[in-house]
Design an enzyme around this catalytic site. Structure first.
Site, PDB file in Angstrom:
ATOM      1  N   SER A 195       0.826  -1.196   0.000  1.00 31.30           N
ATOM      2  CA  SER A 195       0.000   0.000   0.000  1.00 31.30           C
ATOM      3  C   SER A 195       0.865   1.252   0.000  1.00 31.30           C
ATOM      4  O   SER A 195       1.666   1.446  -0.918  1.00 31.30           O
ATOM      5  CB  SER A 195      -0.985  -0.050   1.169  1.00 31.30           C
ATOM      6  OG  SER A 195      -2.136   0.702   0.882  1.00 31.30           O
ATOM      7  N   ASP A 241      -8.771  -5.649  -5.913  1.00 30.54           N
ATOM      8  CA  ASP A 241      -8.464  -4.606  -4.937  1.00 30.54           C
ATOM      9  C   ASP A 241      -9.327  -3.385  -5.262  1.00 30.54           C
ATOM     10  O   ASP A 241      -9.153  -2.737  -6.303  1.00 30.54           O
ATOM     11  CB  ASP A 241      -6.984  -4.248  -5.016  1.00 30.54           C
ATOM     12  CG  ASP A 241      -6.508  -3.377  -3.859  1.00 30.54           C
ATOM     13  OD1 ASP A 241      -7.351  -2.675  -3.260  1.00 30.54           O
ATOM     14  OD2 ASP A 241      -5.302  -3.387  -3.571  1.00 30.54           O
ATOM     15  N   HIS A 258      -7.265  -6.068  -1.199  1.00 29.20           N
ATOM     16  CA  HIS A 258      -6.085  -5.336  -0.728  1.00 29.20           C
ATOM     17  C   HIS A 258      -5.376  -6.177   0.336  1.00 29.20           C
ATOM     18  O   HIS A 258      -5.440  -5.889   1.533  1.00 29.20           O
ATOM     19  CB  HIS A 258      -6.556  -3.988  -0.163  1.00 29.20           C
ATOM     20  CG  HIS A 258      -5.493  -2.944  -0.050  1.00 29.20           C
ATOM     21  ND1 HIS A 258      -4.792  -2.472  -1.125  1.00 29.20           N
ATOM     22  CD2 HIS A 258      -5.012  -2.273   1.037  1.00 29.20           C
ATOM     23  CE1 HIS A 258      -3.945  -1.538  -0.730  1.00 29.20           C
ATOM     24  NE2 HIS A 258      -4.049  -1.422   0.580  1.00 29.20           N
TER      25      HIS A 258
END
Length: 635
Positions: free
Chosen positions: A190, A296, A327
């Protein structure tokens, strides 16, 4: 919930029986865990940058917490560095268990989040956990993807190569070149993976490889969608507030600048351009191992797709994993294979061990829960663009791989229409949506790359949102990425990955894949604001009497629609779950003769049973519901 074995899932999927594995390959060369983790050197270094965005008159400093093998230091053996630069080490934590750094009374880190230190330090690496500028103990102010953040993380790479000054808390200069080879590999999920992309885009020498996991490549494309605001993610100012570690008022000027730069409209401007790393792909000297969930909904597939294409255009050495989860870190969806692959990747790029990893297939793609297919390159060799045309106005219309589009479609905005209602029950007439389907497929269809759609459209208002969703119709058991764990659940059992100390263990909770039986799955989505059809930097109203030919991209994928199912495209206007409420109440008239869906179709020959490999088996949890809520977070 009841768990079922993988082969039962494959039976429900109608998958081809798996072939017996080939004879075992030669054992690859690997670095061994020869160093004592419990006695490793732990130190904190304050790395000076060339910036002063907190305006206190001194260079901003980025904290680099280091752990490295003591025996190597004693023997004068230099080691390479695995580095995770993050804004989350104190505010929010890292990994599935949200681990934070833990400090001793003297300020030295006694526990590092994640397993990188436990696994790699005994194998002759140093691990550096760097706090991004303005977070935790670093000075400066976090500017969310901007110059301060990027240059601060880059300064740590420079320090490891003798090009920047690092000091202890008392001011003593620390020279990293006495123990560091200067070879650095950045990794992270991320935001952490985003900063790895950004630092690589500076072209900094010494950064040999990056492993961006579910990472952003352009902050505009994270916060905005073709001229509209993405409501699913946190704004730039709120992200700054979340991770800010400075005393109250210290970063007021930076916070204000973030608010004014990230204006509330959908326009692309200089603020976003400074946070777009894709144009700098030509400067990337590091190899890149991309990992991304095709489902995601937080950091969407546009990020890996455009970054991958730019890297390919510049011949950057690269590898990619694409999963069916959301994610999620690969440590939590393919743990044993991931740790082994990452080990070999870092050994090759940071230690120069010729273990053959770059001769292996470039891409690993998850087809069903724990069923993976490899490709020697990605998109696969032989992938071609196929035109699918829209025909008729029945329920549903026909999505045809040949011929010409026909008819005219009138589509009225339905701002309360959910995605579930937009794509389900395709034979039912519903206001605000139109479904086009292929006939039942007689063979598997593999879509690998970035779909695009072109509509010739006239709007009754000065603008309207245009939405297209690619859907596979046919009941099957699939990874449930819409559940709260985005495709995984956390178990009570643990497994250990590396060495432990009394303060920092290498054990993490195991996970299980969450699967559900569903009548359809949305494979890819794409949106366009009509008034941004010609430019993202400015708007031009749509003349209500004029037809416009508008083209936009859907999210890149590598998905297989099995024989006996149908491929569909669903057209709507407003899509409030994914783009900001932008309903104008428009009615769009679409000339189907001037409209086309373009799909990157990969050869079906790549779907032989030998390429479909379940490894290793992960416990599967059956979720009887396909939860429409997302529950995503940036981390």
């Amino acid at each position: 919930m009841r768990r079922i074995p993988l082969l039962c899932v494959l039976a429900m999927l109608g998958a081809t029986a798996l072939a017996a594995p080939a004879s075992a390959a030669p054992v690859a060369l690997l670095s061994d865990p020869v160093y004592d983790y419990t006695t490793a050197i732990r130190e904190t270094v304050y790395v000076e940058t060339t910036l002063d965005n907190d305006g206190n008159g001194t260079p901003d400093k980025v904290v680099a917490d280091v752990i490295r093998p003591r025996e190597a230091a004693t023997a004068g053996v230099k080691v390479p560095v695995v580095m995770d630069a993050s804004p989350y080490y104190q505010c929010c934590g890292r990994g599935n268990e949200s681990e934070k750094k833990v400090y001793a009374a003297d300020g030295t880190v006694t526990k590092f989040p994640l397993y990188y230190d436990n696994f790699f330090v005994p194998r002759g690496y140093a691990f550096v956990a760097a706090d991004l500028a303005g977070t935790s103990r670093s000075t400066g102010c976090e500017d969310v993807g901007g110059t301060e953040e990027v240059q601060g993380a880059k300064a740590v790479v420079d320090w490891l190569n003798g090009r920047a000054v690092g000091r202890t808390a008392s001011g003593t200069i620390v020279n990293a070149t006495t123990w560091s080879t200067g070879k650095v590999g950045m990794i992270g999920k991320s935001w952490d993976g985003t900063i790895a992309n950004a630092v690589a885009a500076t072209g900094v020498q010494g950064l040999e490889t990056i492993v961006p996991i579910a990472a952003i490549s352009s902050w505009y494309d994270y916060n905005r969608v073709n001229g509209m605001v993405n409501p699913k993610v946190s704004s730039v100012p709120s992200l700054h507030t979340t991770v800010n570690g400075r005393p109250s008022g210290t970063c007021s000027a930076v916070s204000s600048a973030l608010s004014s730069g990230a204006v509330s409209n959908g326009n692309y401007n200089a603020f976003w351009a400074a946070r777009n790393y894709v144009p700098s792909a030509a400067s990337v000297h590091a190899s890149v191992f991309v990992v991304h969930g095709q489902n995601d909904l937080n950091v969407q597939g546009v990020h890996f797709g455009q970054w991958w294409d730019a890297l390919a255009a510049n011949n950057v050495p690269r590898k990619i994993w694409l999963s069916q989860e959301g994610h999620v870190d690969p440590f939590d969806f393919r743990r044993a294979t991931w740790v082994d692959t990452l080990h070999r990747w870092f050994d090759f790029w940071l230690k120069g061990i010729d273990n053959g990893i770059m001769s292996e297939p470039m891409a690993d793609v998850e087809r069903a829960a724990d069923v993976w297919q490899t490709s020697t390159q990605w998109p696969p060799s032989g992938t071609t663009t196929a035109n699918y045309v829209l025909q008729g106005t029945g329920n549903p219309g026909v999505l045809a791989p040949s011929g010409a589009g026909s008819g005219s479609l009138s589509l009225t905005d339905a701002p309360s229409l959910s995605e579930a209602n937009a794509v389900s029950s395709p034979t039912t007439a519903r206001t605000g949506r139109k479904v086009y389907q292929t006939p039942v497929l007689t063979s598997d269809l593999r879509i690998a790359g970035t779909p695009t759609i072109t509509l010739r459209v006239r709007s009754s208002k000065a603008t309207t949102t245009l939405t297209a969703k690619l859907v596979t119709y046919g009941t099957a058991t699939r990874v449930n990425y819409r559940a709260s764990g985005e495709g995984i659940s956390t178990l009570t059992s643990q497994s250990c990955w590396g060495s432990s100390s009394s303060t920092d263990d290498a054990c993490y909770k195991d996970t299980a894949k969450v699967v559900s039986s569903a009548a359809y799955q949305v494979l890819s989505r794409g949106w366009m604001d009509g008034q941004h059809r010609d430019s993202l930097t400015s708007t031009t109203a749509m003349n209500t009497s004029t037809y416009y030919t508008i083209t936009w991209k859907l999210r890149p994928i590598d998905q297989v629609i099995p024989a006996s199912q149908r491929l569909g495209v669903v057209l709507t206007l407003t899509d409030p779950e994914f783009v900001s409420a932008h309903s104008t109440g428009a009615t769009a008239t679409i000339d189907l003769a001037g409209s086309v869906l373009k799909l990157p179709i990969a050869p079906a020959t790549g779907l032989s049973a030998q390429t479909l490999t379940p490894q290793p088996l992960t416990p599967l949890v059956i979720d009887p519901s396909w939860n429409p809520s997302t529950g995503t977070r940036f981390q």
